[in-house]
Design a protein around this motif. Structure first.
Motif, PDB file in Angstrom:
ATOM      1  N   PRO A  21       0.772  -1.246   0.000  1.00  0.00           N
ATOM      2  CA  PRO A  21       0.000   0.000   0.000  1.00  0.00           C
ATOM      3  C   PRO A  21       0.804   1.297   0.000  1.00  0.00           C
ATOM      4  O   PRO A  21       0.321   2.307  -0.503  1.00  0.00           O
ATOM      5  CB  PRO A  21      -0.814  -0.093   1.286  1.00  0.00           C
ATOM      6  CG  PRO A  21       0.003  -0.941   2.182  1.00  0.00           C
ATOM      7  CD  PRO A  21       0.722  -1.922   1.293  1.00  0.00           C
ATOM      8  N   HIS A  22       2.040   1.293   0.546  1.00  0.00           N
ATOM      9  CA  HIS A  22       2.715   2.574   0.780  1.00  0.00           C
ATOM     10  C   HIS A  22       2.917   3.396  -0.487  1.00  0.00           C
ATOM     11  O   HIS A  22       2.758   4.596  -0.471  1.00  0.00           O
ATOM     12  CB  HIS A  22       4.058   2.369   1.479  1.00  0.00           C
ATOM     13  CG  HIS A  22       3.904   2.008   2.922  1.00  0.00           C
ATOM     14  ND1 HIS A  22       3.374   2.862   3.850  1.00  0.00           N
ATOM     15  CD2 HIS A  22       4.199   0.876   3.590  1.00  0.00           C
ATOM     16  CE1 HIS A  22       3.359   2.267   5.033  1.00  0.00           C
ATOM     17  NE2 HIS A  22       3.845   1.060   4.900  1.00  0.00           N
ATOM     18  N   ASP A  23       3.287   2.737  -1.595  1.00  0.00           N
ATOM     19  CA  ASP A  23       3.489   3.540  -2.800  1.00  0.00           C
ATOM     20  C   ASP A  23       2.388   3.343  -3.825  1.00  0.00           C
ATOM     21  O   ASP A  23       2.620   3.344  -5.024  1.00  0.00           O
ATOM     22  CB  ASP A  23       4.878   3.325  -3.407  1.00  0.00           C
ATOM     23  CG  ASP A  23       5.482   1.994  -3.030  1.00  0.00           C
ATOM     24  OD1 ASP A  23       6.422   1.991  -2.227  1.00  0.00           O
ATOM     25  OD2 ASP A  23       4.998   0.960  -3.517  1.00  0.00           O
ATOM     26  N   GLY A  66      13.418   0.493   6.365  1.00  0.00           N
ATOM     27  CA  GLY A  66      12.587   1.461   7.074  1.00  0.00           C
ATOM     28  C   GLY A  66      11.123   1.226   6.850  1.00  0.00           C
ATOM     29  O   GLY A  66      10.665   0.097   6.742  1.00  0.00           O
ATOM     30  N   ILE A  67      10.416   2.313   6.780  1.00  0.00           N
ATOM     31  CA  ILE A  67       8.971   2.282   6.638  1.00  0.00           C
ATOM     32  C   ILE A  67       8.577   1.718   5.279  1.00  0.00           C
ATOM     33  O   ILE A  67       7.512   1.169   5.102  1.00  0.00           O
ATOM     34  CB  ILE A  67       8.430   3.702   6.838  1.00  0.00           C
ATOM     35  CG1 ILE A  67       6.984   3.677   7.275  1.00  0.00           C
ATOM     36  CG2 ILE A  67       8.644   4.579   5.625  1.00  0.00           C
ATOM     37  CD1 ILE A  67       6.569   4.981   7.905  1.00  0.00           C
ATOM     38  N   ASP A  68       9.466   1.859   4.311  1.00  0.00           N
ATOM     39  CA  ASP A  68       9.216   1.313   2.974  1.00  0.00           C
ATOM     40  C   ASP A  68       9.804  -0.081   2.899  1.00  0.00           C
ATOM     41  O   ASP A  68      11.016  -0.263   2.926  1.00  0.00           O
ATOM     42  CB  ASP A  68       9.863   2.222   1.911  1.00  0.00           C
ATOM     43  CG  ASP A  68       9.664   1.664   0.511  1.00  0.00           C
ATOM     44  OD1 ASP A  68       9.091   0.553   0.381  1.00  0.00           O
ATOM     45  OD2 ASP A  68      10.089   2.331  -0.444  1.00  0.00           O
ATOM     46  N   THR A  84      12.130  -6.821   8.537  1.00  0.00           N
ATOM     47  CA  THR A  84      12.493  -6.044   7.346  1.00  0.00           C
ATOM     48  C   THR A  84      11.774  -4.705   7.331  1.00  0.00           C
ATOM     49  O   THR A  84      12.362  -3.665   7.106  1.00  0.00           O
ATOM     50  CB  THR A  84      12.107  -6.800   6.051  1.00  0.00           C
ATOM     51  OG1 THR A  84      10.782  -7.296   6.191  1.00  0.00           O
ATOM     52  CG2 THR A  84      13.054  -7.937   5.777  1.00  0.00           C
ATOM     53  N   HIS A  85      10.485  -4.733   7.585  1.00  0.00           N
ATOM     54  CA  HIS A  85       9.642  -3.547   7.473  1.00  0.00           C
ATOM     55  C   HIS A  85       9.362  -3.042   8.885  1.00  0.00           C
ATOM     56  O   HIS A  85       8.790  -3.759   9.685  1.00  0.00           O
ATOM     57  CB  HIS A  85       8.355  -3.989   6.757  1.00  0.00           C
ATOM     58  CG  HIS A  85       7.335  -2.928   6.579  1.00  0.00           C
ATOM     59  ND1 HIS A  85       6.074  -3.201   6.133  1.00  0.00           N
ATOM     60  CD2 HIS A  85       7.376  -1.601   6.766  1.00  0.00           C
ATOM     61  CE1 HIS A  85       5.383  -2.087   6.059  1.00  0.00           C
ATOM     62  NE2 HIS A  85       6.143  -1.097   6.444  1.00  0.00           N
ATOM     63  N   SER A  86       9.781  -1.805   9.179  1.00  0.00           N
ATOM     64  CA  SER A  86       9.640  -1.273  10.546  1.00  0.00           C
ATOM     65  C   SER A  86       8.207  -0.864  10.837  1.00  0.00           C
ATOM     66  O   SER A  86       7.921   0.298  11.096  1.00  0.00           O
ATOM     67  CB  SER A  86      10.544  -0.062  10.733  1.00  0.00           C
ATOM     68  OG  SER A  86      11.870  -0.414  10.507  1.00  0.00           O
ATOM     69  N   ALA A  87       7.318  -1.834  10.807  1.00  0.00           N
ATOM     70  CA  ALA A  87       5.898  -1.521  10.986  1.00  0.00           C
ATOM     71  C   ALA A  87       5.430  -1.738  12.420  1.00  0.00           C
ATOM     72  O   ALA A  87       4.320  -1.372  12.771  1.00  0.00           O
ATOM     73  CB  ALA A  87       5.065  -2.384  10.041  1.00  0.00           C
ATOM     74  N   PHE A  88       6.301  -2.325  13.253  1.00  0.00           N
ATOM     75  CA  PHE A  88       5.836  -2.819  14.549  1.00  0.00           C
ATOM     76  C   PHE A  88       6.287  -1.977  15.740  1.00  0.00           C
ATOM     77  O   PHE A  88       6.405  -2.469  16.851  1.00  0.00           O
ATOM     78  CB  PHE A  88       6.256  -4.291  14.718  1.00  0.00           C
ATOM     79  CG  PHE A  88       5.743  -5.162  13.607  1.00  0.00           C
ATOM     80  CD1 PHE A  88       4.486  -5.737  13.686  1.00  0.00           C
ATOM     81  CD2 PHE A  88       6.492  -5.355  12.445  1.00  0.00           C
ATOM     82  CE1 PHE A  88       3.981  -6.510  12.648  1.00  0.00           C
ATOM     83  CE2 PHE A  88       6.002  -6.133  11.400  1.00  0.00           C
ATOM     84  CZ  PHE A  88       4.748  -6.700  11.491  1.00  0.00           C
ATOM     85  N   LEU A 114      -0.144  -6.507   8.161  1.00  0.00           N
ATOM     86  CA  LEU A 114      -1.585  -6.363   7.934  1.00  0.00           C
ATOM     87  C   LEU A 114      -1.961  -5.192   7.046  1.00  0.00           C
ATOM     88  O   LEU A 114      -2.999  -4.567   7.227  1.00  0.00           O
ATOM     89  CB  LEU A 114      -2.298  -6.236   9.283  1.00  0.00           C
ATOM     90  CG  LEU A 114      -2.775  -7.568   9.841  1.00  0.00           C
ATOM     91  CD1 LEU A 114      -2.919  -7.520  11.340  1.00  0.00           C
ATOM     92  CD2 LEU A 114      -4.109  -7.960   9.197  1.00  0.00           C
ATOM     93  N   GLU A 115      -1.089  -4.911   6.096  1.00  0.00           N
ATOM     94  CA  GLU A 115      -1.409  -3.798   5.204  1.00  0.00           C
ATOM     95  C   GLU A 115      -2.313  -4.264   4.069  1.00  0.00           C
ATOM     96  O   GLU A 115      -2.826  -3.481   3.298  1.00  0.00           O
ATOM     97  CB  GLU A 115      -0.108  -3.157   4.713  1.00  0.00           C
ATOM     98  CG  GLU A 115       0.595  -2.519   5.903  1.00  0.00           C
ATOM     99  CD  GLU A 115       1.899  -1.836   5.608  1.00  0.00           C
ATOM    100  OE1 GLU A 115       2.441  -2.012   4.509  1.00  0.00           O
ATOM    101  OE2 GLU A 115       2.375  -1.129   6.497  1.00  0.00           O
ATOM    102  N   GLY A 116      -2.482  -5.561   3.963  1.00  0.00           N
ATOM    103  CA  GLY A 116      -3.416  -6.146   3.015  1.00  0.00           C
ATOM    104  C   GLY A 116      -3.666  -7.583   3.425  1.00  0.00           C
ATOM    105  O   GLY A 116      -2.859  -8.172   4.134  1.00  0.00           O
TER     106      GLY A 116
HETATM  107 ZN   LIG Z   1       4.018  -0.069   6.448  1.00  0.00          ZN
END
Ligand SMILES: [Zn+2]
Length: 330
Positions: A73-75, A245-247, A225-229, A300-302
């Motif tokens: 979703p980010h980009d 990072g966030i991406d 890998t993804h700093s979502a937490f 949980l972005e999708g």
């Molecule tokens: Zn994210």
């Protein structure tokens, strides 16, 4: 109240002639609202917003999601049709800071009932690893004075938007969404209230499961890998070490890889987590170099067929199991 009584006979005859028979199928005053099926036409930006809208809106809403299942979703880029369709929505639910394209389009759509989930809880800055400026850690401080004077855009740039991965913050957002739906569609306020309460109860149970499940563990550090937490880590006393990072698609710098090597040794981390929607190459290489396992922690972005559960609650439960295993829960 019978809504048909308020409509002149000629109009009813016309509607029937046009095949708009849904009018008579509608039981009450909701026929006048929303789309032809009488439901509130809700647009959600991506899965965590969709889940809230569907759970709380229940049978009174028809939810469309801008981010297709399986898309990172980010980009996200919106099609002209999606952008144009936004202004027809009765209610938009989005989370500012996750998807720049959506933020712009929502602003331009100018829909009265537009709800930014970021405003329903408090956002935090989780340090440079969640920002967009990897390797420019000083930058934020140099420009700090600008933020003080309310340059909102710049302040928000450093804030972590992944609030839905903290059940407590997500419940706060759910409460706010419930209230806003009550306001947007007062005829069904009681149902929205009831559905909100049910969802918040489930989220509270999830919070308790995390709290007790992660209390006693051999290590508190997990690598991802993804700093979502960041919010999840903070809520349950854990340390997230984000490789990129966030991406989730960003390549980590060699310096960051070195750091992760020492962190992994010191913290006795066992697992490098990757997510389902992005490439797992970095995670696998790193895990191999460090002699660690890999595992899936789903931001949980999708939701797709590959997700470890059918909805938010189920995937969060499987994330908890994965964390317990990686952290050595006792
Ligand atoms: Zn994210």
């Amino acid at each position: 109240m019978n809504v048909r009584r308020l409509i002149p006979t000629a109009a009813v005859a016309g509607a029937v002639a046009l095949g708009l028979t849904t009018l008579s199928a509608c039981s009450s005053s909701d026929a006048a609202e929303g789309g032809s099926d009488g439901k509130l036409n809700v647009v959600a930006s991506f899965y965590p917003m969709q889940f809230l809208a569907e759970e709380i809106g229940g049978s009174h809403v028809s939810v469309t999601t801008l981010t297709k299942p399986g898309t990172e979703p980010h980009d996200l880029e919106l099609s002209p049709r999606q952008t144009g369709g936004l202004s027809d929505a009765d209610y938009i639910l989005f989370l500012k800071g996750v998807q720049p394209a959506v933020d712009d389009a929502v602003e331009q759509a100018g829909v009265k009932n537009t709800v930014d989930a970021a405003k329903l809880t408090t956002l935090e800055n989780h340090g440079s690893e969640v920002g967009h400026d990897h390797g420019h850690e000083e930058e934020g401080e140099e420009h700090g004075h600008e933020g003080e004077h309310g340059h909102e855009g710049e302040e928000e740039a450093g804030l972590d938007p992944h609030i839905w991965l903290d059940p407590v913050k997500y419940a706060e957002v759910a409460e706010g969404v419930g209230k806003s739906l009550e306001k947007a569609d007062p005829d069904h306020a009681a149902d929205y209230r009831k559905n909100t309460d049910a969802l918040v109860t489930e989220l509270n149970a999830l919070d308790t499961a995390y709290e007790t499940g992660l209390k006693n563990t051999s290590t508190k550090t997990f690598i991802t890998t993804h700093s979502a937490f960041g919010y999840l880590a903070e809520r349950y006393g854990l340390t997230q070490e984000g490789i990129a990072g966030i991406d989730p698609e960003a390549e980590p710098s060699p310096a960051r890889i070195d750091e992760i090597h020492s962190v992994a040794e010191e913290s006795k981390a066992t697992t490098v987590f990757f997510e389902t929607l992005a490439s797992d190459k970095t995670a696998k290489t790193l895990a191999k170099d460090l002699g660690l396992k890999t595992g899936v922690l789903d931001p949980l972005e999708g939701i797709t067929d590959k997700s470890a559960g059918a909805d938010y609650i189920e995937v969060m439960k499987s994330n908890l199991t994965a964390l317990q295993k990686a952290l050595g829960a006792k």
